[in-house]
Design a protein around this motif. Structure first.
Motif, mmCIF file in Angstrom:
data_model
loop_
_atom_site.group_PDB
_atom_site.id
_atom_site.type_symbol
_atom_site.label_atom_id
_atom_site.label_comp_id
_atom_site.label_asym_id
_atom_site.label_seq_id
_atom_site.Cartn_x
_atom_site.Cartn_y
_atom_site.Cartn_z
ATOM 1 N N MET A 1 0.827 -1.188 0.000
ATOM 2 C CA MET A 1 0.000 0.000 0.000
ATOM 3 C C MET A 1 0.872 1.253 0.000
ATOM 4 S SD MET A 1 -3.390 0.842 1.553
ATOM 5 C CE MET A 1 -3.983 2.414 2.026
ATOM 6 N N LEU A 2 1.881 1.270 0.849
ATOM 7 C CA LEU A 2 2.774 2.428 0.900
ATOM 8 C C LEU A 2 3.587 2.550 -0.384
ATOM 9 C CD1 LEU A 2 3.785 4.781 2.571
ATOM 10 C CD2 LEU A 2 5.508 3.263 3.528
ATOM 11 N N SER A 3 3.970 1.425 -0.952
ATOM 12 C CA SER A 3 4.732 1.463 -2.206
ATOM 13 C C SER A 3 3.873 2.017 -3.340
ATOM 14 C CB SER A 3 5.258 0.080 -2.559
ATOM 15 O OG SER A 3 4.189 -0.812 -2.803
ATOM 16 N N ASN A 4 2.567 1.726 -3.332
ATOM 17 C CA ASN A 4 1.676 2.295 -4.342
ATOM 18 C C ASN A 4 1.587 3.809 -4.198
ATOM 19 O OD1 ASN A 4 1.131 -0.234 -5.340
ATOM 20 N ND2 ASN A 4 -0.789 -0.472 -4.203
ATOM 21 N N LEU A 5 1.519 4.268 -2.965
ATOM 22 C CA LEU A 5 1.438 5.701 -2.705
ATOM 23 C C LEU A 5 2.722 6.406 -3.155
ATOM 24 C CD1 LEU A 5 -0.285 7.944 -1.486
ATOM 25 C CD2 LEU A 5 0.792 7.470 0.708
ATOM 26 N N SER B 1 4.752 5.323 -5.477
ATOM 27 C CA SER B 1 4.762 5.260 -6.941
ATOM 28 C C SER B 1 3.883 6.349 -7.554
ATOM 29 C CB SER B 1 4.285 3.891 -7.421
ATOM 30 O OG SER B 1 5.116 2.883 -6.953
ATOM 31 N N ILE B 2 2.712 6.551 -6.991
ATOM 32 C CA ILE B 2 1.812 7.598 -7.485
ATOM 33 C C ILE B 2 2.437 8.968 -7.279
ATOM 34 C CG2 ILE B 2 -0.413 8.730 -7.060
ATOM 35 C CD1 ILE B 2 -1.545 5.917 -6.484
ATOM 36 N N PHE B 3 3.051 9.187 -6.133
ATOM 37 C CA PHE B 3 3.713 10.468 -5.872
ATOM 38 C C PHE B 3 4.863 10.699 -6.846
ATOM 39 C CE2 PHE B 3 7.016 12.950 -3.710
ATOM 40 C CZ PHE B 3 6.315 14.134 -3.540
ATOM 41 N N ALA B 4 5.666 9.675 -7.117
ATOM 42 C CA ALA B 4 6.789 9.802 -8.057
ATOM 43 C C ALA B 4 6.284 10.104 -9.467
ATOM 44 C CB ALA B 4 7.630 8.532 -8.049
ATOM 45 N N LEU B 5 5.210 9.444 -9.873
ATOM 46 C CA LEU B 5 4.635 9.697 -11.192
ATOM 47 C C LEU B 5 4.110 11.121 -11.293
ATOM 48 C CD1 LEU B 5 3.818 8.579 -13.963
ATOM 49 C CD2 LEU B 5 1.634 7.901 -12.923
ATOM 50 N N CYS B 6 3.443 11.598 -10.248
ATOM 51 C CA CYS B 6 2.948 12.981 -10.232
ATOM 52 C C CYS B 6 4.103 13.974 -10.289
ATOM 53 C CB CYS B 6 2.095 13.228 -8.991
ATOM 54 S SG CYS B 6 0.506 12.382 -9.035
ATOM 55 N N LEU B 7 5.179 13.693 -9.597
ATOM 56 C CA LEU B 7 6.347 14.578 -9.603
ATOM 57 C C LEU B 7 6.980 14.632 -10.994
ATOM 58 C CD1 LEU B 7 8.291 16.359 -7.970
ATOM 59 C CD2 LEU B 7 9.634 14.297 -7.538
ATOM 60 N N ILE B 8 7.113 13.491 -11.637
ATOM 61 C CA ILE B 8 7.676 13.453 -12.994
ATOM 62 C C ILE B 8 6.793 14.214 -13.965
ATOM 63 C CG2 ILE B 8 8.153 11.894 -14.934
ATOM 64 C CD1 ILE B 8 9.162 9.878 -12.809
ATOM 65 N N CYS B 9 5.478 14.039 -13.873
ATOM 66 C CA CYS B 9 4.552 14.774 -14.745
ATOM 67 C C CYS B 9 4.638 16.278 -14.497
ATOM 68 C CB CYS B 9 3.129 14.281 -14.545
ATOM 69 S SG CYS B 9 2.845 12.616 -15.160
ATOM 70 N N PHE B 10 4.729 16.673 -13.230
ATOM 71 C CA PHE B 10 4.836 18.091 -12.898
ATOM 72 C C PHE B 10 6.123 18.696 -13.466
ATOM 73 C CE2 PHE B 10 6.400 21.417 -10.044
ATOM 74 C CZ PHE B 10 5.370 22.342 -10.189
ATOM 75 N N LEU B 11 7.247 17.991 -13.322
ATOM 76 C CA LEU B 11 8.516 18.495 -13.857
ATOM 77 C C LEU B 11 8.489 18.594 -15.376
ATOM 78 C CD1 LEU B 11 11.083 16.657 -11.578
ATOM 79 C CD2 LEU B 11 10.457 19.078 -11.535
ATOM 80 N N PHE B 12 7.876 17.617 -16.039
ATOM 81 C CA PHE B 12 7.744 17.664 -17.499
ATOM 82 C C PHE B 12 6.897 18.862 -17.915
ATOM 83 C CE2 PHE B 12 5.390 16.593 -21.360
ATOM 84 C CZ PHE B 12 6.446 16.426 -22.240
ATOM 85 N N TRP B 13 5.794 19.087 -17.227
ATOM 86 C CA TRP B 13 4.901 20.200 -17.529
ATOM 87 C C TRP B 13 5.613 21.541 -17.328
ATOM 88 C CZ3 TRP B 13 2.013 23.233 -13.681
ATOM 89 C CH2 TRP B 13 1.133 24.140 -14.275
ATOM 90 N N GLN B 14 6.381 21.671 -16.266
ATOM 91 C CA GLN B 14 7.116 22.907 -16.014
ATOM 92 C C GLN B 14 8.201 23.131 -17.071
ATOM 93 O OE1 GLN B 14 6.474 25.342 -13.736
ATOM 94 N NE2 GLN B 14 4.640 24.153 -13.361
ATOM 95 N N GLN B 15 8.869 22.081 -17.513
ATOM 96 C CA GLN B 15 9.894 22.215 -18.545
ATOM 97 C C GLN B 15 9.265 22.637 -19.857
ATOM 98 O OE1 GLN B 15 10.806 20.131 -21.431
ATOM 99 N NE2 GLN B 15 12.491 21.526 -21.760
#
Length: 99
Positions: free
Chosen positions: A1-5, A7-21
Motif C-alpha cells: 500500500m505504501l509502495s503504491n502511494l 509510486s503515485i507520488f513519483a509519477l505525479c512529480l515526474i509529470c509536474f517536472l515535465f509540464w514545467q519544462q
C-alpha cells in the motif's frame, strides 16, 4: 500500500517536472522570437541546450540554456544562446553577425 502511494507520488512529480519544462520552453521560444524581431533577425530554429541546478555564482536555482539559430540577411546562419533562470530570460549571447 505504501509502495503504491510512493509510486503515485513519483509519477505525479515526474509529470509536474515535465509540464514545467514545457512551460519554460514556451516562454524561452517567445523571448527568443521577441529578441530576434527587436534586432530584425530571422529566427530559424530553437533547441534545448542543457539543465543545470546551480548558476555561475554557485547558488542553487534551475538554469536552462537554449540554443537557437538565426539569420541576419537570409543566406547566412548564426547560433545564439539564451540562459533561462526559472521562467525568466536571464542572458542572451549572440555572436557578431552581418547587418
Amino acid at each position: 500500500m505504501l509502495s503504491n502511494l510512493v509510486s503515485i507520488f513519483a509519477l505525479c512529480l515526474i509529470c509536474f517536472l515535465f509540464w514545467q519544462q514545457r512551460r519554460q520552453a514556451e516562454v524561452a521560444k517567445a523571448a527568443i522570437a521577441h529578441k530576434c524581431k527587436q534586432l530584425e533577425l530571422q529566427l530559424v530554429s530553437v533547441a534545448l541546450g542543457r539543465h543545470r541546478l546551480k548558476d555561475e555564482n554557485g547558488r542553487w536555482y534551475w538554469n536552462t540554456s537554449y540554443q537557437f539559430e538565426f539569420s541576419s540577411l537570409g543566406d547566412d546562419c548564426y547560433q545564439g544562446t539564451l540562459i533561462m533562470k526559472g521562467f525568466r530570460p536571464l542572458k542572451f549571447q549572440l555572436p557578431p553577425h552581418r547587418v
